[in-house]
Design a protein around this motif. Sequence first.
Motif, PDB file in Angstrom:
ATOM      1  N   UNK A  97      94.099 -43.822  57.636  1.00  0.00           N
ATOM      2  CA  UNK A  97      92.813 -44.010  58.813  1.00  0.00           C
ATOM      3  C   UNK A  97      91.727 -43.248  58.069  1.00  0.00           C
ATOM      4  N   UNK A 154      90.001 -47.225  62.673  1.00  0.00           N
ATOM      5  CA  UNK A 154      91.371 -47.659  62.971  1.00  0.00           C
ATOM      6  C   UNK A 154      92.323 -47.430  61.811  1.00  0.00           C
ATOM      7  N   UNK A 155      93.777 -47.590  62.161  1.00  0.00           N
ATOM      8  CA  UNK A 155      94.702 -47.434  61.266  1.00  0.00           C
ATOM      9  C   UNK A 155      94.943 -48.698  60.459  1.00  0.00           C
ATOM     10  N   UNK A 156      95.192 -48.524  58.915  1.00  0.00           N
ATOM     11  CA  UNK A 156      95.430 -49.966  58.194  1.00  0.00           C
ATOM     12  C   UNK A 156      96.904 -49.589  57.483  1.00  0.00           C
ATOM     13  N   UNK A 157      97.555 -50.591  57.349  1.00  0.00           N
ATOM     14  CA  UNK A 157      98.919 -50.238  56.973  1.00  0.00           C
ATOM     15  C   UNK A 157      99.242 -51.286  55.551  1.00  0.00           C
ATOM     16  N   UNK A 167      97.854 -55.035  67.028  1.00  0.00           N
ATOM     17  CA  UNK A 167      98.098 -55.307  65.527  1.00  0.00           C
ATOM     18  C   UNK A 167      98.864 -56.783  65.460  1.00  0.00           C
ATOM     19  N   UNK A 210     101.628 -54.677  59.698  1.00  0.00           N
ATOM     20  CA  UNK A 210     100.718 -54.874  60.559  1.00  0.00           C
ATOM     21  C   UNK A 210      99.337 -55.076  60.436  1.00  0.00           C
ATOM     22  N   UNK A 258      95.326 -55.138  61.655  1.00  0.00           N
ATOM     23  CA  UNK A 258      94.672 -54.618  62.730  1.00  0.00           C
ATOM     24  C   UNK A 258      93.956 -55.923  63.188  1.00  0.00           C
ATOM     25  N   UNK A 264      90.332 -52.595  68.617  1.00  0.00           N
ATOM     26  CA  UNK A 264      90.721 -51.596  69.129  1.00  0.00           C
ATOM     27  C   UNK A 264      89.799 -51.525  70.467  1.00  0.00           C
ATOM     28  N   UNK A 295      86.249 -51.664  67.611  1.00  0.00           N
ATOM     29  CA  UNK A 295      86.310 -52.162  66.173  1.00  0.00           C
ATOM     30  C   UNK A 295      87.225 -53.411  66.086  1.00  0.00           C
ATOM     31  N   UNK A 304      92.905 -42.757  63.998  1.00  0.00           N
ATOM     32  CA  UNK A 304      94.373 -42.513  63.601  1.00  0.00           C
ATOM     33  C   UNK A 304      94.701 -41.024  63.622  1.00  0.00           C
ATOM     34  N   UNK A 362      99.218 -42.540  66.689  1.00  0.00           N
ATOM     35  CA  UNK A 362      99.426 -43.678  67.388  1.00  0.00           C
ATOM     36  C   UNK A 362     100.717 -43.626  67.959  1.00  0.00           C
TER      37      UNK A 362
END
Lengths: 112, 114
Positions: free
Chosen positions: A94, A99-102, B35, B43, B45, B48, B56, B99, B103
């Motif tokens: 992040x 946002x968080x990306x995986x 997600x 996952x 995105x 949000x 976003x 993040x 979360x």
Amino acid sequence: AQSVTQLDSQVPVFEEAPVELRCNYSSSVSVYLFWYVQYPNQGLQLLLKYLSGSTLVKGINGFEAEFNKSQTSFHLRKPSVHISDTAEYFCAVSLNNNDMRFGAGTRLTVKP
Amino acid sequence: DAGVTQSPTHLIKTRGQQVTLRCSPKSGHDTVSWYQQALGQGPQFIFQYYEEEERQRGNFPDRFSGHQFPNYSSELNVNALLLGDSALYLCASSLLPGGGYGYTFGSGTRLTVV
């Protein structure tokens, strides 16, 4: 944009052996880094996170990870695994308030 | 203290139909992220929500839309369902966007499109 690469899709290991799950990220700026675990038919559970400070981060269930800025890596380690550690593990990144990306995930299978 | 609650847990829809998934965030959290997790993948995105606005968005078509209510709960709507929309949809909540605040994930809604 930030991205995450998990270098191994599957890691088989025997019980009580050490394990390392590898994660590399790409970003030109400072990032927050995370490891999550997912058991079958469940959501994601946070193992540990790096925000700043010490590069060695300790998490739950005996896991730890080391942030290496020069190699843009955040590898997850455990000195001795148990059968119950069998699960899918995800590295995530992040950027500040984004946002968080995986990553695509690493399937850890612990064999007796 | 309840964590993130998602409903329904499973559902089956026909191609072309519309679906609404719901998420109640963890108590004290005001930000909701959605997600999509296809089988065997990480996952991805979708978007949000914070302060009732889409803050976003990931690389998803306009068929995917959402809403956040004043009590911070959220809905994910998918129109004109495709077979490829079959996946586990995860909701995550946090205190403020970003993040770094951590979360908390729900257990997900398994959507099957036939």
